[in-house]
Design a protein around this motif. Structure first.
Motif, PDB file in Angstrom:
ATOM      1  N   GLN A  31       5.498  13.064  -1.643  1.00 16.80           N
ATOM      2  CA  GLN A  31       5.505  12.717  -0.216  1.00 16.80           C
ATOM      3  C   GLN A  31       5.190  11.231  -0.062  1.00 16.80           C
ATOM      4  O   GLN A  31       4.331  10.684  -0.750  1.00 16.80           O
ATOM      5  N   GLU A  54       3.438  -3.559  -6.910  1.00 19.63           N
ATOM      6  CA  GLU A  54       3.400  -2.826  -5.642  1.00 19.63           C
ATOM      7  C   GLU A  54       1.957  -2.762  -5.183  1.00 19.63           C
ATOM      8  O   GLU A  54       1.074  -2.334  -5.939  1.00 19.63           O
ATOM      9  N   ASP A  83      -3.641   0.008  -6.021  1.00 21.37           N
ATOM     10  CA  ASP A  83      -4.151   0.785  -4.888  1.00 21.37           C
ATOM     11  C   ASP A  83      -5.600   1.123  -5.194  1.00 21.37           C
ATOM     12  O   ASP A  83      -5.984   1.238  -6.370  1.00 21.37           O
ATOM     13  N   GLY A  87      -6.866   5.701   0.338  1.00 17.90           N
ATOM     14  CA  GLY A  87      -6.213   5.821   1.632  1.00 17.90           C
ATOM     15  C   GLY A  87      -6.539   4.639   2.525  1.00 17.90           C
ATOM     16  O   GLY A  87      -7.357   3.772   2.179  1.00 17.90           O
ATOM     17  N   SER A 133      -6.351  -4.863  -2.928  1.00 14.95           N
ATOM     18  CA  SER A 133      -5.305  -5.890  -3.013  1.00 14.95           C
ATOM     19  C   SER A 133      -5.843  -7.259  -3.433  1.00 14.95           C
ATOM     20  O   SER A 133      -5.297  -7.906  -4.332  1.00 14.95           O
ATOM     21  N   HIS A 151       6.266  -5.473  -3.685  1.00 12.48           N
ATOM     22  CA  HIS A 151       6.378  -4.539  -2.558  1.00 12.48           C
ATOM     23  C   HIS A 151       5.014  -4.432  -1.909  1.00 12.48           C
ATOM     24  O   HIS A 151       4.056  -3.999  -2.557  1.00 12.48           O
TER      25      HIS A 151
HETATM   26  C1  SAM Z   1       1.369   3.822   3.299  1.00  8.31           C
HETATM   27  S1  SAM Z   1       0.508   4.131   1.817  1.00  8.31           S
HETATM   28  C2  SAM Z   1       1.635   3.569   0.573  1.00  8.31           C
HETATM   29  C3  SAM Z   1       2.880   4.389   0.518  1.00  8.31           C
HETATM   30  C4  SAM Z   1       3.731   4.230  -0.731  1.00  8.31           C
HETATM   31  N1  SAM Z   1       4.130   2.869  -0.985  1.00  8.31           N
HETATM   32  C5  SAM Z   1       4.946   5.125  -0.626  1.00  8.31           C
HETATM   33  O1  SAM Z   1       6.070   4.630  -0.427  1.00  8.31           O
HETATM   34  O2  SAM Z   1       4.776   6.339  -0.689  1.00  8.31           O
HETATM   35  C6  SAM Z   1      -0.707   2.868   1.840  1.00  8.31           C
HETATM   36  C7  SAM Z   1      -1.619   2.817   0.615  1.00  8.31           C
HETATM   37  O3  SAM Z   1      -2.286   1.567   0.638  1.00  8.31           O
HETATM   38  C8  SAM Z   1      -3.565   1.716   0.088  1.00  8.31           C
HETATM   39  N2  SAM Z   1      -4.373   0.586   0.560  1.00  8.31           N
HETATM   40  C9  SAM Z   1      -4.747   0.289   1.822  1.00  8.31           C
HETATM   41  N3  SAM Z   1      -5.429  -0.866   1.871  1.00  8.31           N
HETATM   42  C10 SAM Z   1      -5.486  -1.307   0.592  1.00  8.31           C
HETATM   43  C11 SAM Z   1      -6.056  -2.460  -0.010  1.00  8.31           C
HETATM   44  N4  SAM Z   1      -6.690  -3.397   0.698  1.00  8.31           N
HETATM   45  N5  SAM Z   1      -5.929  -2.615  -1.335  1.00  8.31           N
HETATM   46  C12 SAM Z   1      -5.264  -1.671  -2.092  1.00  8.31           C
HETATM   47  N6  SAM Z   1      -4.698  -0.572  -1.561  1.00  8.31           N
HETATM   48  C13 SAM Z   1      -4.809  -0.385  -0.236  1.00  8.31           C
HETATM   49  C14 SAM Z   1      -4.024   3.087   0.554  1.00  8.31           C
HETATM   50  O4  SAM Z   1      -4.983   3.627  -0.322  1.00  8.31           O
HETATM   51  C15 SAM Z   1      -2.704   3.877   0.544  1.00  8.31           C
HETATM   52  O5  SAM Z   1      -2.565   4.614  -0.630  1.00  8.31           O
END
Ligand code: SAM
Length: 230
Positions: A31, A54, A83, A87, A133, A151
């Motif tokens: 998903q 990514e 990541d 979340g 990040s 990405h």
């Molecule tokens: C929308 S989801 C990514 C969806 C994925 N690229 C896909 O296509 O299925 C956003 C993700 O960014 C991560 N995230 C949010 N802020 C972040 C940060 N500052 N550093 C690393 N990861 C982060 C969250 O844990 C989450 O898993």
């Protein structure tokens, strides 16, 4: 030595993150959101990257899209999948409780991501990096690892997107491609209340690229694609 092995040596002192991981009992669950977007495969085909980054991986659906394309093209390259696997603010909703799969209040997303990559037979193309990040940016910069394709799909608020762009865009190799998720043109609305989708993502991208040289800027179906000058 393969590109992936070089990345493992550089980041993990040669250790294999998938070694010994019992993935067979964790169901495949890919998903995601816009995760099969054509910009992802197009960037891989046009740039033929050695290093993909990514930022924002979730369960790995977009990583899988890019890794499959790298496999199909027989590229010597790997995706550094960054990541926290904790979340984002928008995932703390009842409807995401099953996806986050909390264990004692801590999400188990990372295991789902690893299992998905194993189910797809793509471990040779993926290096997970469980950092936020900005820490990941600092680490890769310190170790001299620059993405050819980037990405960005992590935080979706203005401050997070702008911080990601300010950090990562300068690191993208000349001639590289950046793909940004949840970029919708102004006026694109959804639902009965006519709410705009992710206006802060668009604001950050528009402001940043009004001030930073680029080749192409395209958008469609919830993503944008930006080219870095050579
Ligand atoms: C929308 S989801 C990514 C969806 C994925 N690229 C896909 O296509 O299925 C956003 C993700 O960014 C991560 N995230 C949010 N802020 C972040 C940060 N500052 N550093 C690393 N990861 C982060 C969250 O844990 C989450 O898993």
């Amino acid at each position: 030595m393969t590109a992936r092995q070089q990345i493992l040596d550089t980041l993990f002192f040669g250790r294999e993150p998938f070694a010994g991981f019992a993935w067979q009992d964790i169901p495949r669950d890919l998903q995601g959101w816009h995760s099969g977007h054509p910009y992802l495969t197009r960037a891989i085909g046009e740039v033929r990257p050695r290093v993909v980054v990514e930022v924002g991986v979730w369960k790995g659906a977009s990583v899988v899209t890019m890794a499959k394309e790298m496999q199909r093209l027989g590229l010597d390259g790997a995706i550094i999948a960054i990541d926290t696997w904790l979340g984002s603010a928008e995932h703390y909703k009842e409807k995401f409780v099953a996806d986050m799969d909390f264990e004692f209040g801590h999400p188990r997303l990372y295991r789902k991501f690893l299992a998905n990559v194993c189910h797809e037979g793509l471990t040779d193309y993926v290096v997970p990096l469980p950092l936020d990040s900005i820490n990941a940016y600092e680490l890769l910069k310190m170790r001299g690892l620059r993405p050819d394709v980037l990405h960005i799909d992590a935080g979706h608020d203005y401050a997070s997107v702008m911080a990601d762009l300010k950090a990562w865009w300068p690191e993208l190799a000349p001639g590289g491609i950046l793909i940004g998720d949840d970029y919708f043109k102004a006026g694109f609305v959804q639902g009965l209340l006519g709410k705009e989708k992710w206006p802060e993502v668009r604001q950050a991208f528009d402001e940043f690229f009004a001030a930073n040289a680029h080749t192409v800027f395209e958008s469609g179906d919830g993503k944008c694609l930006v080219g870095k000058p050579r």
